[in-house]
Design a protein around this motif. Structure first.
Motif, mmCIF file in Angstrom:
data_model
loop_
_atom_site.group_PDB
_atom_site.id
_atom_site.type_symbol
_atom_site.label_atom_id
_atom_site.label_comp_id
_atom_site.label_asym_id
_atom_site.label_seq_id
_atom_site.Cartn_x
_atom_site.Cartn_y
_atom_site.Cartn_z
ATOM 1 N N TYR A 56 0.838 -1.212 0.000
ATOM 2 C CA TYR A 56 0.000 0.000 0.000
ATOM 3 C C TYR A 56 0.869 1.257 0.000
ATOM 4 O O TYR A 56 0.615 2.216 -0.717
ATOM 5 C CB TYR A 56 -0.925 0.001 1.223
ATOM 6 N N LYS A 164 -18.332 3.269 0.781
ATOM 7 C CA LYS A 164 -17.217 3.437 -0.158
ATOM 8 C C LYS A 164 -16.950 2.073 -0.778
ATOM 9 O O LYS A 164 -16.904 1.061 -0.074
ATOM 10 C CB LYS A 164 -16.002 3.950 0.623
ATOM 11 N N LYS A 166 -14.403 -0.298 -2.990
ATOM 12 C CA LYS A 166 -13.006 -0.437 -3.425
ATOM 13 C C LYS A 166 -13.020 -1.053 -4.817
ATOM 14 O O LYS A 166 -13.408 -2.223 -4.969
ATOM 15 C CB LYS A 166 -12.261 -1.356 -2.453
ATOM 16 N N ASP A 195 -13.136 4.142 -4.181
ATOM 17 C CA ASP A 195 -11.698 4.338 -3.969
ATOM 18 C C ASP A 195 -10.962 3.405 -4.924
ATOM 19 O O ASP A 195 -11.134 2.176 -4.858
ATOM 20 C CB ASP A 195 -11.333 4.018 -2.510
ATOM 21 N N ASN A 197 -7.570 3.470 -5.306
ATOM 22 C CA ASN A 197 -6.233 3.173 -4.766
ATOM 23 C C ASN A 197 -5.162 3.133 -5.864
ATOM 24 O O ASN A 197 -4.403 2.157 -5.981
ATOM 25 C CB ASN A 197 -6.227 1.875 -3.954
ATOM 26 N N ASP A 246 -5.710 10.878 -1.765
ATOM 27 C CA ASP A 246 -5.450 10.124 -0.522
ATOM 28 C C ASP A 246 -3.967 9.765 -0.444
ATOM 29 O O ASP A 246 -3.191 10.461 0.219
ATOM 30 C CB ASP A 246 -6.343 8.881 -0.447
ATOM 31 N N GLU A 247 -3.535 8.728 -1.173
ATOM 32 C CA GLU A 247 -2.135 8.323 -1.082
ATOM 33 C C GLU A 247 -1.175 9.444 -1.503
ATOM 34 O O GLU A 247 -0.022 9.465 -1.079
ATOM 35 C CB GLU A 247 -1.862 7.084 -1.954
ATOM 36 N N LYS A 270 -5.459 11.432 7.321
ATOM 37 C CA LYS A 270 -5.114 10.247 8.127
ATOM 38 C C LYS A 270 -3.928 10.663 8.986
ATOM 39 O O LYS A 270 -2.852 10.947 8.446
ATOM 40 C CB LYS A 270 -4.697 9.062 7.248
HETATM 41 MG MG MG Z 1 -8.087 5.713 0.032
#
Ligand code: MG
Ligand code: MUC
Length: 376
Positions: A56, A164, A166, A195, A197, A246-247, A270
């Motif tokens: 991740y 949400k 994935k 999401d 990712n 996000d990331e 986060k």
């Molecule tokens: Mg995320």
């Protein structure tokens, strides 16, 4: 007061069902738990979660522990946690990056300090604005029928009305279909977000987001890899549906660049990826100044780490997208005596000294890889 010892443990705790992301399916979640003890024997505890080893992100549990033990702990021993901001400033000059590791030690100091004053940690962070916050759930069983059943059951229980999905793993076009089926089943009662990712390239993102927007999705999280910030800007410009970073949204400097160049138009917070609670507040302020919507994100923490996130989110004025602090519900077991409370589609901000969580030491020992070698 002076810090006497710092202990870092890696715990692997099973989940209630497999949780499928683009890069990894979680069946056992690895968390890093920190304990800081002062010269009077008072303890401060903290937790960050990681997903899928190094798949991740860079913050693996092993690296977090090793870097705290070798490079961060020497900056803590003998220090008074009342100066936790200054201690973190000193650490920032000596240790680059390592945001998860920094979050572990900062939050353990805040827990210890708040407990020594017999106040909730949120009082050290400006005081709480919210007693509870909206709570999303991630539908990620990997199966459309099971996801629809899960969503219906949680709506019935008044647990969640934001879901949400994935959708980074497998065929993107089939995944869009999966989302549209879920919207058809529960979209009249719930808000549906996705999401990715980082799993799509820009061409795929253009095609899929068009269909998702048309289908009624209300937010698209990290559709492109973190390096493709220009692609994120183009998607943000092209679509009405909010594009969330996000990331790609970690340090205050990154968040400043994202807001300035609109590499997205909303941010998932986060505390672990920002390097602690004070940094989380700074990041939130940059986003607020830019008119970006915020999401109270999770790395799927257990009850302790969830209490940490909830305590800082409670001090931030607005979460346009709510929070996703559902972690404790995905874990089969917990390392705190009591669980986090959820009520009427919201997470209740824990009260009580520190992060409001009493540690169950036997459970920490049970799940710890280090298996109690220095736990007593
Ligand atoms: Mg995320
Ligand atoms: C992420 O990327 O947001 C949060 C919820 C979930 O299911 O996965 C995490 C990580």
């Amino acid at each position: 007061m002076k810090i006497r010892s710092v202990d870092i443990y890696i715990l692997d705790i099973p989940t209630v069902r497999p949780h499928q992301l683009a890069m990894h399916t979680i069946v056992e979640q690895s968390i890093v738990v920190g304990r800081i003890i002062n010269d009077e024997g008072l303890e401060g505890w903290s937790e960050v979660a990681t997903i899928g080893g190094a798949s991740y992100g860079e913050g693996t549990p092993e690296a977090i522990k090793a870097n705290i033990d070798k490079y961060i702990t020497p900056h803590l021993i003998g220090k008074d946690p009342i100066y936790y901001s200054n201690i973190m400033f000193e650490i920032s000059k000596a240790v680059r990056g390592n945001y998860f590791a920094k979050a572990v030690v900062e939050t353990a100091m805040i827990d210890l300090l708040a407990k020594s004053k017999n106040i909730p940690a949120y009082e050290l962070l400006g005081g709480k604005i919210h007693d509870s916050l909206p709570l999303a759930w991630t539908l990620a069983s990997g199966d459309t029928v099971k996801d629809i059943e899960e969503a219906k059951e949680f709506l019935r229980q008044k647990r969640h009305k934001i879901f949400k999905l994935k959708i980074g793993k497998g065929d993107p076009y089939k995944n869009v279909d999966h989302v549209i089926k879920i919207i058809a089943a529960v979209g009249d009662q719930a808000r549906i977000t996705v999401d990715v990712n980082q799993a799509w390239d820009e061409t795929t993102a253009n095609y899929c987001i068009e269909a998702l927007q048309e289908g009624g999705v209300s937010m698209v999280e990290q559709p492109l890899p973190t390096w493709n910030v220009e692609g994120m800007a183009r998607l943000t410009e092209r679509f009405k549906v909010p594009i969330m970073a996000d990331e790609s949204a970690n340090s205050v400097q990154e968040i400043y660049q994202i807001t300035k160049h609109r590499f997205g138009n909303s941010i998932a917070l986060k505390p672990c990826k920002h390097g602690g609670l004070i940094e989380t507040k700074k990041v939130a302020a940059i986003a607020e100044g830019a008119g970006f919507g915020l999401y109270g994100g999770t790395m799927i923490e257990s009850s302790l780490g969830t209490a940490v996130c909830a305590s800082v989110y409670a001090t931030i004025p607005e979460f346009e997208f709510g929070t996703e602090l559902f972690g404790p519900m995905l874990f089969k077991d917990r390392i705190t005596v009591k669980d986090i409370q959820f009520n009427n589609f919201e997470i209740v901000i824990p009260d009580g000294p520190g992060f409001g969580m009493e540690i169950d030491l036997e459970k920490v020992k049970h799940y710890s890889r280090e298996y109690s070698y220095s736990l007593n």
